[in-house]
Structure formats: structure tokens, C-alpha cells
Write a protein that holds these residues in place. Structure first.
Motif, short mmCIF file in Angstrom:
data_model
loop_
_atom_site.label_atom_id
_atom_site.label_comp_id
_atom_site.label_asym_id
_atom_site.label_seq_id
_atom_site.Cartn_x
_atom_site.Cartn_y
_atom_site.Cartn_z
N ALA A 162 1.00 -1.11 0.00
CA ALA A 162 0.27 0.03 -0.22
C ALA A 162 1.12 1.05 -0.12
O ALA A 162 0.60 1.52 -0.72
N TRP A 163 1.83 1.00 0.20
CA TRP A 163 3.01 2.78 0.93
C TRP A 163 3.29 2.76 -0.65
O TRP A 163 4.02 3.91 -1.02
N GLY A 164 4.40 1.51 -0.79
CA GLY A 164 4.64 1.50 -2.04
C GLY A 164 3.23 2.14 -3.68
O GLY A 164 4.49 2.14 -4.53
N PHE A 179 3.97 8.11 -14.95
CA PHE A 179 3.04 8.00 -14.88
C PHE A 179 2.97 6.09 -15.61
O PHE A 179 1.99 5.36 -15.14
N LEU A 180 3.93 5.59 -16.75
CA LEU A 180 4.40 4.44 -16.89
C LEU A 180 4.49 3.52 -15.75
O LEU A 180 4.23 3.38 -15.43
N TRP A 181 5.50 4.32 -14.92
CA TRP A 181 5.97 3.44 -13.82
C TRP A 181 4.81 3.10 -13.03
O TRP A 181 4.62 1.73 -12.06
N TRP A 182 4.05 4.08 -12.43
CA TRP A 182 2.91 4.14 -11.77
C TRP A 182 1.71 3.02 -12.48
O TRP A 182 1.27 2.10 -11.37
N ALA A 183 1.59 3.09 -13.55
CA ALA A 183 0.42 1.72 -14.12
C ALA A 183 1.42 0.53 -13.56
O ALA A 183 1.52 -0.73 -14.33
N LEU A 184 2.68 0.25 -14.24
CA LEU A 184 3.53 -0.32 -14.25
C LEU A 184 3.19 -1.74 -12.73
O LEU A 184 3.34 -2.75 -13.09
N TYR A 185 3.56 -0.46 -12.42
CA TYR A 185 3.71 -1.23 -10.47
C TYR A 185 2.53 -1.45 -10.60
O TYR A 185 2.75 -2.43 -9.41
N GLY A 186 1.47 -1.04 -10.34
CA GLY A 186 -0.44 -1.10 -10.33
C GLY A 186 -0.05 -2.65 -11.29
O GLY A 186 -0.41 -3.71 -10.44
N LEU A 187 0.17 -3.44 -11.69
CA LEU A 187 0.13 -4.24 -12.91
C LEU A 187 0.40 -5.26 -11.92
O LEU A 187 0.66 -6.31 -11.97
N VAL A 188 2.02 -4.78 -11.56
CA VAL A 188 2.72 -5.69 -10.61
C VAL A 188 2.16 -5.87 -9.68
O VAL A 188 2.51 -7.53 -9.42
N ALA A 199 -4.42 -0.99 -1.23
CA ALA A 199 -3.17 -0.62 -2.04
C ALA A 199 -3.62 0.32 -3.54
O ALA A 199 -3.37 1.19 -3.75
N LEU A 200 -4.93 -0.11 -3.36
CA LEU A 200 -5.92 0.57 -4.91
C LEU A 200 -6.57 2.06 -4.42
O LEU A 200 -5.81 2.95 -5.23
N ALA A 201 -6.39 2.32 -3.42
CA ALA A 201 -7.21 3.19 -2.88
C ALA A 201 -5.61 4.23 -2.64
O ALA A 201 -5.63 5.17 -3.24
N ALA A 202 -4.72 3.97 -1.77
CA ALA A 202 -3.31 4.33 -2.14
C ALA A 202 -3.11 4.59 -3.42
O ALA A 202 -2.54 6.00 -3.59
N GLY A 203 -2.65 3.70 -4.44
CA GLY A 203 -2.46 4.52 -5.98
C GLY A 203 -3.33 5.56 -6.79
O GLY A 203 -2.42 5.82 -7.11
N LEU A 204 -4.54 5.26 -6.06
CA LEU A 204 -5.24 5.95 -7.39
C LEU A 204 -5.77 7.60 -6.52
O LEU A 204 -5.94 8.10 -7.38
N GLY A 205 -5.92 7.18 -5.29
CA GLY A 205 -5.78 8.57 -4.54
C GLY A 205 -5.31 9.64 -4.78
O GLY A 205 -5.90 10.74 -5.82
#
Length: 315
Positions: A162-164, A179-188, A199-205
Motif C-alpha cells: 500500500a505504501w509502495g 505515470f508509466l512507472w505507476w501503471a506498471l507498478y499496479g500491474l505487478v 493499495a488500490l486506494a493509496a495508488g489511485l487517490g
């Protein structure tokens, strides 16, 4: 001695702290004798206007998004509100973030390999890099982006997903490549079964907040400078700095060859987490090759960070 090594391994934070304290004076020395690039002052003016109540603008009354780093703009605006000088604060932030990037790469190496030697080599890779030193002296956003990229990987390695995800989202607000790093991070996270609701809320917020503000205030979250640099790159001026030559100057053909051959093999056979920097590098290079924007030295910074992660894995 082995007893000392065991003591260090029981306190893994000692390695990145030592790297940070060794690299910071090198960065500060280079910052003291380097001039700031003129691009930096675009962001500084946005930050000054924001801090002084004139809005998130370059010219008063003209809501046009002309900076590619909203996170750094807000940080500098907060510093000005506290009475600090923006250029000096920006240089201090970039030098500190550059030293922190070297320390975080050492921490990633220690967390993923357990090898003190590889951790020190990873820190030295970034700490002794002339290119990284120039980035750290520039008072711009590239060192902050690199530190956030490494920080997100460290949190992933320590299963603090979540912190990541939050740190990856902050990287996306630091520079468009983030943004590319963020999208790939979520995919991983999704592929490894670690994409929890938190984690989804932390990444999208943070992304949702910025997009909502940018659409309402500017009409679009896409910085005008991105379009301008692509159009500029298709002019005769682009021949002065072709994309591949700029990346070769930053990274060196030796590291390209070593990492390009070994890292994908290691990813496939041993550690699928390497898919993050491998995929990032491939898409990054393809995007720049197709778009052909006007190239500047700091554009290769995210790629240099991804190659650093892969080189640590190769070591």
C-alpha cells in the motif's frame, strides 16, 4: 570481520544511511559549482505564483499547465510560504533526493539479495555517477523521481504494498514518465496478488485528486510542454540532439549491453519482479523513439534509474 558483517546485517538501515552520508557531500560540491538550467525557472515561477496567491499559473490569469512536475511545484510553493528561497530550496531538495536515490538503491539491493557487497556496489553505481551528480545539481525533479522509483521498489520488496503504491503515485505526479512507472507498478501488484483495496486506494487517490483539479482548472491534465517538445523534436533543431545519442551519453553502451542481455533472462528464470524495470525501459525507449521529442540531458534520468535496478540484479 564476520562479526561486524553480522552486526551490519542485523541493522540493515546502516548501509543506506552510510551511502547517503558519503554521497551527499559529493552532490553538494557539484551543486556549488553548477549553474541551474533555464527550464528549472519555469517550475519556480509556477511555485512562486502559487505561494503568493496568484494561482497555479505562469502568467496571472492564464491557467495553462506549462510545468511537468506538479508535485515539485507544490513542495516549492510550500517552502516559499515558509519563507524559503525557491531556487536554493530546489537545489537542496535535488541534491538530497539524489543522495537518497543512491541510498535507496543500496537498500533495494540489500533487501532483495542479502549481499552487503551488492548493496555497496548499488550505492556506488548511483553515488559515483557523473550523470547523476549533474542531475542532483540541477534543482529539477529528476532526482526526486528516481528516489520515488527506488522507494516504491524497496517497499514492494518488503511487502509494504500500500505504501509502495502511494509512492508510485507520487512518482507519477513528479514527471510524466512516472505515470508509466505507476501503471506498471499496479500491474505487478495485480499479477502477484498483492493489489489489495488499501493499495488500490493509496495508488489511485493522489492521481484522482490531481486529475480532477487539472481538468477543472486547466481543462486537461496533459502539460502543454509535452506537445510542444514533440513538435519541437520534429523540427530541424532536433538534429542537434537525436534521442539515442542522448541516452548513450547518459548511460554508456557497456551498461546497455550488459543489462539488455542479462536482465530479461534473470526476470524470466529467477525473479519476475524484474518485469517492472525491464518493461519500463522497453516502453520508455519505444515511446521516445516514436515520439522523437527534442532531447535534453535530464530526459534519460528515469531510464538510468531502471537500468540501475536491473544492473543490481545482474550483479
Amino acid at each position: 570481520p564476520p562479526s561486524r558483517l553480522r552486526q551490519v546485517m542485523r541493522r540493515p538501515w546502516l548501509v543506506p544511511v552510510a551511502v547517503f552520508l558519503c554521497v551527499l557531500p559529493l552532490r553538494a560540491q557539484m551543486a556549488a559549482r553548477c549553474a541551474l538550467p533555464d527550464d528549472a525557472f519555469i517550475t519556480y515561477r509556477y511555485a512562486a505564483n502559487l505561494a503568493d496567491g496568484r494561482g497555479f499559473v505562469y502568467n496571472r490569469g492564464e491557467p495553462v499547465l506549462g510545468t511537468t512536475t506538479p508535485l515539485l511545484t507544490v513542495l516549492l510553493a510550500l517552502a516559499r510560504r515558509a519563507g524559503a528561497d525557491i531556487p536554493r530550496t530546489a537545489v537542496a531538495l535535488s541534491t538530497g533526493a539524489s543522495a537518497a536515490g543512491a541510498a535507496l538503491l543500496a537498500a533495494v539491493a540489500l533487501a532483495t539479495t542479502g549481499s552487503l557487497l551488492v548493496a555497496v556496489a548499488g550505492g556506488a553505481l548511483m553515488g559515483l555517477s557523473t550523470y547523476q551528480g549533474e542531475l542532483g545539481a540541477g534543482g529539477m525533479e529528476a532526482p526526486l523521481l528516481i528516489a520515488l522509483m527506488f522507494g516504491s521498489v524497496l517497499l514492494l520488496a518488503r511487502d509494504r504494498c500500500a505504501w509502495g503504491a502511494l509512492v508510485a503515485a507520487l512518482a507519477a505526479l513528479t514527471r510524466p514518465e512516472g505515470f508509466l512507472w505507476w501503471a506498471l507498478y499496479g500491474l505487478v501488484l495485480w499479477r502477484t496478488g498483492k493489489l489489495s483495496r488499501v493499495a488500490l486506494a493509496a495508488g489511485l487517490g493522489p492521481i484522482a485528486l490531481w486529475f480532477g483539479f487539472a481538468v477543472a482548472y486547466f481543462g486537461s491534465p496533459l502539460p502543454h510542454t509535452v506537445v510542444a517538445k514533440v513538435l519541437q523534436g520534429r523540427s530541424p533543431m532536433a538534429q542537434l540532439a537525436p534521442p539515442w545519442r542522448m541516452f548513450e551519453a547518459a548511460l554508456g553502451p557497456g551498461r546497455y549491453l550488459l543489462v539488455g542481455l542479462a536482465a530479461p533472462v534473470l526476470m524470466w528464470r529467477h525473479d519476475r519482479r524484474l518485469a517492472l524495470p525491464v518493461a519500463f525501459s522497453a516502453i520508455f525507449l519505444a515511446a521516445y523513439g516514436l515520439a522523437r521529442p527534442m532531447m535534453y540531458p535530464w530526459y534519460a534520468a528515469p531510464l538510468d534509474a531502471a537500468v540501475g535496478l536491473m544492473l543490481v540484479a545482474v550483479l
